[in-house]
Enzyme design. Sequence first.
Site, PDB file in Angstrom:
ATOM      1  CG  HIS A  12      -1.758  -9.948  -8.637  1.00  0.00           C
ATOM      2  ND1 HIS A  12      -1.339  -9.227  -7.533  1.00  0.00           N
ATOM      3  CD2 HIS A  12      -2.377  -9.062  -9.439  1.00  0.00           C
ATOM      4  CE1 HIS A  12      -1.727  -7.963  -7.670  1.00  0.00           C
ATOM      5  NE2 HIS A  12      -2.351  -7.846  -8.819  1.00  0.00           N
ATOM      6  NE  ARG A  51       2.129  -2.759  -3.042  1.00  0.00           N
ATOM      7  CZ  ARG A  51       1.121  -1.886  -3.258  1.00  0.00           C
ATOM      8  NH1 ARG A  51       0.045  -2.294  -3.868  1.00  0.00           N
ATOM      9  NH2 ARG A  51       1.191  -0.650  -2.856  1.00  0.00           N
TER      10      ARG A  51
END
Length: 240
Positions: A12, A51
């Site tokens: 993240h 992603r």
Amino acid sequence: MKNIRLGVNIDHVATVRNARGEKYPSPLRAALIAQKFGADSVTIHLREDRRHIKELDLKQIKSKLRIPLNLEIAATNEMIKIAIKYKPAFICLVPEKRKEVTTEGGLNLRYKKKFLKSNINKLKKNNIRVSLFVEPSLRDIRESKILNADCVEIHTGKICNLINQKKNYKTEIKRIKEAAKLGNKIGLEVHAGHGLTFKSTKILSKISGIKEFNIGHFLVGESIFSGLGNTIKKFKKLII
Ligand code: PXP
């Protein structure tokens, strides 16, 4: 002493970077800070849709990191090829669905059984430790051993949700305890991960037989307020 190892998942950091298409914050920098502050390994998930982590992150982190790199990948030919090209110390095979927000469940070990068995052996021949991300199910633990995995990582998403929602987690913790016990008995190293916070990590660290936690989303989020190094130190204190 529990002596549980901490794998710090930095996916993240890449999510925040990618949100603006910039070069920062840098996953490599996060990996090196994790190493400095006591992480036992660094985890990155190279998803098929890229992603968050990109192949370049994998390349850079692999070349600079001195603690083991744990690469999470889907069980596909493309990902096995990438794994063998970069040779991280550890691989964790995970299920992947394009539309999911995160890894929603454990691997279906009965689907693609042949593929799993031959590729687990291929990875092991390349000196890569292989872990399978599974539900806390006795059947999946036994199946992982038959597939010749070195380790299983038990999916803790369900129990973490129950703990967050202050619901009864007795049945789920029993499943995890039994899965960990069986894993150890049949010679698998048992890990756990997904959705872990300080509170759920503290609860799960009391289960005997779990040797490693892999923690990402909460840890990276908490770092915004306390810093990555401090957050890692706080997690380490809970599990050593
Ligand atoms: N372990 C595995 C196999 C995962 O797929 C993930 C999520 O990428 C994690 C651990 C970390 O989960 P979280 O980000 O919720 O801490």
